[in-house]
Write an enzyme that holds these catalytic residues in place. Structure first.
Site, mmCIF file in Angstrom:
data_model
loop_
_atom_site.group_PDB
_atom_site.id
_atom_site.type_symbol
_atom_site.label_atom_id
_atom_site.label_comp_id
_atom_site.label_asym_id
_atom_site.label_seq_id
_atom_site.Cartn_x
_atom_site.Cartn_y
_atom_site.Cartn_z
ATOM 1 N N TYR A 56 57.112 12.711 23.942
ATOM 2 C CA TYR A 56 55.842 12.267 23.362
ATOM 3 C C TYR A 56 54.933 11.700 24.452
ATOM 4 O O TYR A 56 55.220 10.675 25.056
ATOM 5 C CB TYR A 56 56.060 11.208 22.271
ATOM 6 C CG TYR A 56 56.920 11.665 21.095
ATOM 7 C CD1 TYR A 56 56.996 13.018 20.749
ATOM 8 C CD2 TYR A 56 57.634 10.757 20.338
ATOM 9 C CE1 TYR A 56 57.779 13.439 19.681
ATOM 10 C CE2 TYR A 56 58.411 11.170 19.261
ATOM 11 C CZ TYR A 56 58.475 12.514 18.949
ATOM 12 O OH TYR A 56 59.252 12.928 17.886
HETATM 13 N N1 LIG Z 1 62.270 15.215 15.710
HETATM 14 C C1 LIG Z 1 61.128 15.867 15.782
HETATM 15 O O1 LIG Z 1 61.045 17.014 16.250
HETATM 16 C C2 LIG Z 1 59.875 15.198 15.265
HETATM 17 C C3 LIG Z 1 58.714 15.980 15.087
HETATM 18 C C4 LIG Z 1 57.564 15.359 14.619
HETATM 19 C C5 LIG Z 1 57.578 13.996 14.334
HETATM 20 N N2 LIG Z 1 58.713 13.260 14.545
HETATM 21 C C6 LIG Z 1 58.714 11.792 14.275
HETATM 22 O O2 LIG Z 1 58.009 11.548 13.081
HETATM 23 C C7 LIG Z 1 56.931 10.632 13.324
HETATM 24 C C8 LIG Z 1 55.815 10.893 12.363
HETATM 25 O O3 LIG Z 1 55.066 12.048 12.712
HETATM 26 P P1 LIG Z 1 54.807 13.217 11.695
HETATM 27 O O4 LIG Z 1 54.075 14.263 12.420
HETATM 28 O O5 LIG Z 1 56.087 13.565 11.093
HETATM 29 O O6 LIG Z 1 53.896 12.514 10.580
HETATM 30 P P2 LIG Z 1 53.459 13.024 9.119
HETATM 31 O O7 LIG Z 1 54.097 12.144 8.123
HETATM 32 O O8 LIG Z 1 53.607 14.500 8.961
HETATM 33 O O9 LIG Z 1 51.874 12.743 9.161
HETATM 34 C C9 LIG Z 1 51.383 11.539 9.626
HETATM 35 C C10 LIG Z 1 49.848 11.602 9.596
HETATM 36 O O10 LIG Z 1 49.382 11.385 8.281
HETATM 37 C C11 LIG Z 1 48.213 10.575 8.304
HETATM 38 N N3 LIG Z 1 48.567 9.357 7.538
HETATM 39 C C12 LIG Z 1 49.673 8.584 7.659
HETATM 40 N N4 LIG Z 1 49.675 7.608 6.758
HETATM 41 C C13 LIG Z 1 48.549 7.754 6.023
HETATM 42 C C14 LIG Z 1 48.002 7.048 4.936
HETATM 43 N N5 LIG Z 1 48.619 5.994 4.407
HETATM 44 N N6 LIG Z 1 46.816 7.473 4.416
HETATM 45 C C15 LIG Z 1 46.178 8.547 4.933
HETATM 46 N N7 LIG Z 1 46.655 9.268 5.972
HETATM 47 C C16 LIG Z 1 47.840 8.876 6.509
HETATM 48 C C17 LIG Z 1 47.883 10.295 9.760
HETATM 49 O O11 LIG Z 1 47.016 11.319 10.253
HETATM 50 P P3 LIG Z 1 45.411 11.232 10.184
HETATM 51 O O12 LIG Z 1 45.029 9.797 10.049
HETATM 52 O O13 LIG Z 1 44.950 11.850 11.444
HETATM 53 O O14 LIG Z 1 45.037 12.032 8.971
HETATM 54 C C18 LIG Z 1 49.222 10.509 10.448
HETATM 55 O O15 LIG Z 1 49.085 10.933 11.776
HETATM 56 C C19 LIG Z 1 56.617 10.804 14.801
HETATM 57 O O16 LIG Z 1 55.988 9.678 15.345
HETATM 58 C C20 LIG Z 1 58.010 10.990 15.363
HETATM 59 O O17 LIG Z 1 58.653 9.733 15.515
HETATM 60 C C21 LIG Z 1 59.849 13.853 14.975
#
Ligand SMILES: NC(=O)c1ccc[n+]([C@@H]2O[C@H](COP(=O)([O-])OP(=O)(O)OC[C@H]3O[C@@H](n4cnc5c(N)ncnc54)[C@H](OP(=O)(O)O)[C@@H]3O)[C@@H](O)[C@H]2O)c1
Length: 339
Positions: A56
């Site tokens: 990251y």
């Molecule tokens: N192991 C892996 O390969 C892998 C891959 C991806 C992620 N991860 C982990 O998962 C974590 C989360 O990432 P993700 O991509 O999975 O997240 P996600 O749940 O798919 O989306 C999160 C996004 O939703 C929006 N959001 C979050 N809370 C909100 C709310 N209460 N109201 C409105 N919008 C909201 C924000 O984007 P906006 O504000 O821009 O709309 C935020 O960036 C990462 O930090 C990482 O630790 C792991």
């Protein structure tokens, strides 16, 4: 916030995990000051589990996490991941013994700690023998640099093979797996979830809000709000199809009935799915973390649970459909099973 065991281990993890992937990211995330305020809110609510990776921001996220956890390291479980970041040189990548033993020390330096609670392989490396990877990871545990091991984005067969090899070789085993899992993406229910239940592997779902879609911010016929991930990244936006928008409709109705936000309902739903140990949150503001932490108080009633399940169910194709039909032939009528 509820505490749960991580898989079959004795480790207590909070049911919501703070994903740090957006920390220090100027494009889709937040600066160090906001990251610290997000961590404050998360810990105040009882959270103890912070997810990171060397990949990251090419180490930036680990550096930010290292800075903002100073003085409170002992109250937190810190994770990182290895395997995706390509550093300089032919061996600064993948899951070889050479790279893992170099990468763990670099992660510890950036995170300003002398041990990780959970060290995860970020994805598969088909060009390195699994045995070599597992022995290098076991050495990380034996040297005291790592407490538990996990994997991420593994096929079910490879996770099962890893567990078997670790058992036979007397090596530390993977106790958790990170996989994409949400109301719009339930494919892991076919193989991974039953495997996690059978083998005591804790499931750590990511992508639980589908890049923000399940907050209800993108509706049929409307563009996503400017500046959001769905707006900036076409790869997320292009995956939003009629099925996904239909799930958002049902989710918004359920949230209205439950008196909570759509994000809270989506998170509460995933948190109660079988095998889930802790749900990884991704946020870029204090408002978002406070909203999402409210999911810990939401209880989805059976009727809304059924409606969400039906709206998001994925068709069972071969051999799963056939197995389901044939199960009825195998079980005696008065058999009590654990499923
Ligand atoms: N192991 C892996 O390969 C892998 C891959 C991806 C992620 N991860 C982990 O998962 C974590 C989360 O990432 P993700 O991509 O999975 O997240 P996600 O749940 O798919 O989306 C999160 C996004 O939703 C929006 N959001 C979050 N809370 C909100 C709310 N209460 N109201 C409105 N919008 C909201 C924000 O984007 P906006 O504000 O821009 O709309 C935020 O960036 C990462 O930090 C990482 O630790 C792991």
């Amino acid at each position: 916030m509820e505490l749960r065991k991580l898989g079959a281990t004795g480790l207590n993890v909070s049911s919501l995990c703070l994903g740090a992937g957006m920390f220090g990211n100027r494009e889709i995330g937040c600066d160090e000051q906001t990251s610290s305020a997000i961590l404050d809110a998360y810990m105040d609510a009882g959270g103890n589990f912070v997810d990171s990776a060397d990949f990251y921001g090419d180490g930036t996220v680990e550096t930010v996490v290292g800075a903002i956890t100073q003085g409170r390291r002992d109250r937190l479980l810190l994770t990182s991941k290895v395997g995706l970041w390509h550093g300089p040189g032919a061996n600064a990548r993948g899951l070889s013994r050479k790279h893992i033993l170099d990468a763990i020390d670099e992660s510890l330096r950036r995170l300003r700690t002398d041990y990780l609670d959970l060290y995860q392989v970020h994805s598969v490396d088909p060009w390195t023998p699994l045995d070599e990877t597992l022995r290098a990871l076991d050495d990380c545990v034996r040297s005291g640099r790592v407490r538990y091991l996990g994997c991420s984005n593994f096929e079910a067969w490879r996770l099962m093979k890893s567990l078997g090899m670790a058992g036979q070789g007397g090596l530390s085993r993977f106790v958790s797996i990170q996989l994409q899992y949400s109301l719009v993406s339930r494919t892991i229910e076919r193989e991974h979830v039953p495997l996690c239940l059978e083998e005591g592997v804790g499931l750590l779902p990511y992508g639980v809000l589908a890049a923000g879609l399940l907050s209800g911010k993108m509706r049929r016929g409307h563009a996503p709000p400017a500046g959001t991930r769905l707006d900036k990244d076409a790869s997320y936006r292009d995956r939003v199809d009629e099925r996904a928008l239909g799930i958002v409709d049902v989710l918004l109705e359920a949230a209205r009935a439950l008196g909570c936000t759509a994000s809270q309902a989506a998170l509460a739903w995933i948190a109660k799915r079988p095998a889930v140990a802790s749900v990884i949150l991704g946020v870029r503001s204090v408002e978002q973390i406070e909203d999402n932490l409210g999911a810990a108080r939401v209880v989805i009633d059976p009727e809304n649970d059924r409606r969400l399940d039906e709206a998001s169910a994925q068709a069972a194709d071969h051999p799963y459909d056939m197995i389901k039909r044939l199960e009825a032939f195998v079980a005696p009528q008065n058999l009590v099973t654990r499923r």
